[in-house]
Design a protein around this motif. Structure first.
Motif, PDB file in Angstrom:
ATOM      1  N   LYS A 138      -3.695   4.932   8.862  1.00 62.98           N
ATOM      2  CA  LYS A 138      -3.886   3.846   9.814  1.00 62.98           C
ATOM      3  C   LYS A 138      -3.037   4.050  11.060  1.00 62.98           C
ATOM      4  N   GLU A 139      -1.797   4.497  10.884  1.00 61.03           N
ATOM      5  CA  GLU A 139      -0.925   4.749  12.032  1.00 61.03           C
ATOM      6  C   GLU A 139      -1.503   5.835  12.925  1.00 61.03           C
ATOM      7  N   GLU A 146       0.836  -1.189   0.000  1.00 61.02           N
ATOM      8  CA  GLU A 146       0.000   0.000   0.000  1.00 61.02           C
ATOM      9  C   GLU A 146       0.871   1.238   0.000  1.00 61.02           C
ATOM     10  N   MET A 201      -4.636   6.647  13.269  1.00 59.64           N
ATOM     11  CA  MET A 201      -5.835   6.151  13.950  1.00 59.64           C
ATOM     12  C   MET A 201      -5.469   5.276  15.142  1.00 59.64           C
ATOM     13  N   VAL A 202      -4.482   4.404  14.983  1.00 58.80           N
ATOM     14  CA  VAL A 202      -4.033   3.564  16.100  1.00 58.80           C
ATOM     15  C   VAL A 202      -3.434   4.426  17.205  1.00 58.80           C
ATOM     16  N   ASP A 223      -2.723   5.989   2.793  1.00 59.67           N
ATOM     17  CA  ASP A 223      -3.263   4.756   3.357  1.00 59.67           C
ATOM     18  C   ASP A 223      -2.556   4.334   4.636  1.00 59.67           C
ATOM     19  N   PHE A 224      -1.258   4.087   4.552  1.00 60.63           N
ATOM     20  CA  PHE A 224      -0.518   3.569   5.712  1.00 60.63           C
ATOM     21  C   PHE A 224      -0.459   4.589   6.839  1.00 60.63           C
TER      22      PHE A 224
END
Length: 264
Positions: free
Chosen positions: A45-46, A36, A48-49, A41-42
Motif C-alpha cells: 500500500k505504501e 495487518e 502504491m501511494v 500488505d502494508f
C-alpha cells in the motif's frame, strides 16, 4: 518372498508433505493498532501511494518546467536570490527582526534546531501503540504546529515577494545569448575614458557597456539630453548623483553614451 512383505517405511523429516497450511498473515487483532502484516500488505500500500504522488510530481514538472535565468554573476550585488518553494518558510523566517541581522543565528540555527529536534524526539516521548490522533495528543500537537508554521511562513513569503522585480533581475539578455549589437566603441575617445574612470558606471553597466546589474548601454535609444537627465536625477534602480565629475565631463559622457547606437 512376496513383493511388499518385510518392507518397513521410516518417516523422513526432509520429505515435504502435501498438507501445507495456506500462507496467511498472522492474526494481529489481539494487538492494538496492528491489524495487518508489514510484508506484503502494508508495504505494498505504501508503494502504491508513493507511486501515485511520484507520477503527479512528474506531470507537474512537465506541465510547468522550472524557469531559466541568466548565468550567475558574482559581481552583481543587487541580485536577490530566492530559494525553492520548499524552503520559502525558512526564507520568510529570516526576514523577522529577531531572526535576522545580529540575531541571524537564532533564525538560521536555533529555531530550526528546536523544531526538528522536537520532531525527532516524538517517538521517544510517545510510545503508545495507538494510531488514532485523538489518542496521541503530544505528537499530534507537534505535527500540527510544524505544519501550520510552515504553511503560514510559505504563504507570507509568496504574498510579500516582489515577483515582477525577481522576474526582471533574472531575465536572459542578448548578452547572455552572445547577441550584442554590432557597435564599434572608440576606446580612444574622451567620453570612453571618463566612463572607465567612474566605478559606479562600470559596476552597473560593465566595462564593455553590455550591462551587469544595470541595463546595456550599447544600442540605447536615448538622446544626449536624456542621458544627462538620467545620470543627474536617476531612473529606476539607478540612484541620482552617482556620477563623480564636473559638468563638462558629464556633457562629454552623455554625448558618448548617446552615440552608442547601431547603424541601420
Amino acid at each position: 518372498m512376496h513383493r511388499g512383505k518385510g518392507m518397513k517405511f521410516v518417516g523422513d523429516s526432509r520429505v515435504t508433505t502435501h498438507n501445507r497450511m495456506p500462507n496467511k498473515p498472522k492474526d494481529y487483532s489481539e494487538y492494538p493498532g496492528k491489524t495487518e502484516a508489514f510484508w506484503p500488505d502494508f508495504l505494498l500500500k505504501e508503494w502504491m501511494v508513493g507511486a501515485v504522488f511520484l507520477i503527479g510530481y512528474l506531470l507537474l514538472t512537465v506541465a510547468h518546467p522550472s524557469p531559466l535565468e541568466g548565468p550567475a554573476d558574482p559581481t552583481n550585488a543587487s541580485y536577490i536570490p530566492l530559494p525553492d518553494w520548499y524552503f520559502l518558510f525558512m526564507y520568510q523566517l529570516l526576514k523577522y527582526s529577531y531572526a535576522s541581522g545580529p540575531y541571524n543565528v537564532i533564525g538560521a540555527i536555533v529555531i530550526p534546531g528546536l523544531a526538528f529536534g522536537a520532531l525527532a524526539l516524538v517517538p521517544f516521548l510517545d510510545t503508545t501503540p495507538e494510531r488514532r490522533p485523538s489518542k496521541r495528543p503530544l505528537p499530534t500537537a507537534f505535527m500540527l504546529l510544524a505544519f501550520c508554521a510552515m504553511i503560514y511562513l510559505t504563504w507570507e513569503s509568496v504574498a510579500n515577494h516582489n515577483w515582477e522585480a525577481a522576474k526582471a533581475q533574472g531575465v536572459i539578455t542578448d548578452k547572455d545569448l552572445g547577441l550584442l549589437p554590432d557597435i564599434t566603441i572608440d576606446e580612444t575617445s574622451e567620453g570612453y575614458e571618463i566612463y572607465q574612470a567612474q566605478a559606479s558606471c562600470i559596476g552597473c553597466h560593465g566595462g564593455d557597456l553590455a550591462g551587469v546589474s544595470g541595463p546595456m548601454l550599447l544600442g540605447n535609444e536615448l538622446t544626449a539630453e536624456e542621458v544627462k537627465e538620467v545620470i543627474s536625477n536617476g531612473r529606476g534602480g539607478m540612484p541620482a548623483g552617482a556620477f563623480q565629475g564636473t559638468d563638462e565631463e558629464l556633457e562629454v559622457l552623455a554625448e558618448f553614451i548617446a552615440s552608442l547606437k547601431e547603424e541601420k
